[in-house]
Design a protein around this motif. Structure first.
Motif, PDB file in Angstrom:
ATOM      1  N   GLY A 289     -15.044  14.338 -25.798  1.00 15.31           N
ATOM      2  CA  GLY A 289     -15.422  14.342 -24.390  1.00 15.31           C
ATOM      3  C   GLY A 289     -14.691  15.356 -23.545  1.00 15.31           C
ATOM      4  N   ARG A 290     -14.093  16.370 -24.192  1.00 19.95           N
ATOM      5  CA  ARG A 290     -13.387  17.415 -23.444  1.00 19.95           C
ATOM      6  C   ARG A 290     -14.287  18.625 -23.263  1.00 19.95           C
ATOM      7  NH1 ARG A 290      -8.369  19.021 -26.352  1.00 19.95           N
ATOM      8  NH2 ARG A 290      -7.930  20.099 -24.428  1.00 19.95           N
TER       9      ARG A 290
ATOM     10  N   PHE B 264     -24.826  19.414 -13.977  1.00 19.49           N
ATOM     11  CA  PHE B 264     -24.767  19.361 -15.426  1.00 19.49           C
ATOM     12  C   PHE B 264     -24.354  17.948 -15.853  1.00 19.49           C
ATOM     13  CE2 PHE B 264     -23.583  23.703 -14.170  1.00 19.49           C
ATOM     14  CZ  PHE B 264     -24.635  24.386 -14.750  1.00 19.49           C
ATOM     15  N   PHE B 265     -24.776  17.548 -17.019  1.00 26.53           N
ATOM     16  CA  PHE B 265     -24.376  16.274 -17.616  1.00 26.53           C
ATOM     17  C   PHE B 265     -24.733  15.073 -16.746  1.00 26.53           C
ATOM     18  CE2 PHE B 265     -21.244  19.574 -18.899  1.00 26.53           C
ATOM     19  CZ  PHE B 265     -21.704  19.750 -20.187  1.00 26.53           C
ATOM     20  N   SER B 266     -25.835  15.150 -16.036  1.00 21.39           N
ATOM     21  CA  SER B 266     -26.244  14.059 -15.148  1.00 21.39           C
ATOM     22  C   SER B 266     -26.641  12.800 -15.912  1.00 21.39           C
ATOM     23  CB  SER B 266     -27.398  14.516 -14.249  1.00 21.39           C
ATOM     24  OG  SER B 266     -28.496  14.918 -15.042  1.00 21.39           O
TER      25      SER B 266
ATOM     26  N   ASP C 113     -21.072   8.272 -14.263  1.00 17.83           N
ATOM     27  CA  ASP C 113     -20.177   8.946 -13.313  1.00 17.83           C
ATOM     28  C   ASP C 113     -18.741   8.954 -13.830  1.00 17.83           C
ATOM     29  OD1 ASP C 113     -22.238   9.522 -11.584  1.00 17.83           O
ATOM     30  OD2 ASP C 113     -21.872   7.784 -10.285  1.00 17.83           O
ATOM     31  N   ARG C 114     -18.330   7.865 -14.463  1.00 16.05           N
ATOM     32  CA  ARG C 114     -16.980   7.773 -15.013  1.00 16.05           C
ATOM     33  C   ARG C 114     -16.763   8.829 -16.090  1.00 16.05           C
ATOM     34  NH1 ARG C 114     -15.512   5.902 -19.247  1.00 16.05           N
ATOM     35  NH2 ARG C 114     -13.534   5.099 -19.902  1.00 16.05           N
ATOM     36  N   GLU C 115     -17.744   8.969 -17.003  1.00 13.36           N
ATOM     37  CA  GLU C 115     -17.638   9.961 -18.070  1.00 13.36           C
ATOM     38  C   GLU C 115     -17.619  11.377 -17.501  1.00 13.36           C
ATOM     39  OE1 GLU C 115     -19.910   8.183 -21.942  1.00 13.36           O
ATOM     40  OE2 GLU C 115     -21.138   8.563 -20.166  1.00 13.36           O
ATOM     41  N   GLU C 116     -18.504  11.640 -16.533  1.00 11.23           N
ATOM     42  CA  GLU C 116     -18.545  12.967 -15.909  1.00 11.23           C
ATOM     43  C   GLU C 116     -17.204  13.313 -15.282  1.00 11.23           C
ATOM     44  OE1 GLU C 116     -22.297  14.683 -13.858  1.00 11.23           O
ATOM     45  OE2 GLU C 116     -22.316  12.513 -13.511  1.00 11.23           O
ATOM     46  N   ASP C 117     -16.643  12.369 -14.543  1.00  8.08           N
ATOM     47  CA  ASP C 117     -15.376  12.614 -13.861  1.00  8.08           C
ATOM     48  C   ASP C 117     -14.255  12.954 -14.834  1.00  8.08           C
ATOM     49  OD1 ASP C 117     -16.548  12.198 -11.416  1.00  8.08           O
ATOM     50  OD2 ASP C 117     -15.859  10.115 -11.228  1.00  8.08           O
TER      51      ASP C 117
END
Length: 121
Positions: A65-66, A100-102, A106-110
């Motif tokens: 997830g990086r 991007f990555f919508s 939200d937690r994962e995106e952040d």
């Protein structure tokens, strides 16, 4: 497809693509998003094509997830200066007005969109 200056394509962009290949060999499957940015762009007088002001590349490792991302001015630059152009995914979203990555929560995106990674990613 977007027009690139030879001094950009054959130097810093090529160096970034080489690193991208190295990272994929080491890390396995990666997601890569790349494209032009048209803020303060010019129009070619020869064929009236809009010339990008910058190019971006976002590389996401789905295993951990990086992400690492770059926003590079469209001009002749040395490969050695690549580290100067690492930015957050949020910075690229602001420059492109894209999300991007919508599909991620939200937690994962952040977790990966707000961070600026170093080249030893």
């Amino acid at each position: 497809m977007a027009p690139q200056l030879a001094g950009f394509n054959r130097a810093i962009w090529r160096g970034l693509e080489n690193r991208e290949r190295e990272w994929s060999k080491r890390k396995g499957k990666l997601y890569v998003l790349t494209g032009p940015v048209f803020s303060n762009s010019t129009i070619s007088t020869l064929n009236r094509v809009l010339i990008p002001s910058h190019f971006y590349k976002i590389i996401l490792n789905p295993r951990d997830g990086r992400a690492i991302s770059f926003l590079i001015p469209h001009k002749a630059l040395k490969t050695a200066s690549l580290g100067l152009y690492t930015v957050s995914v949020d910075d690229i979203e602001q420059a492109t007005e894209l999300d991007f990555f919508s599909d991620f929560s939200d937690r994962e995106e952040d977790l990966f969109e707000s961070k600026v990674s170093s080249l030893n990613w």
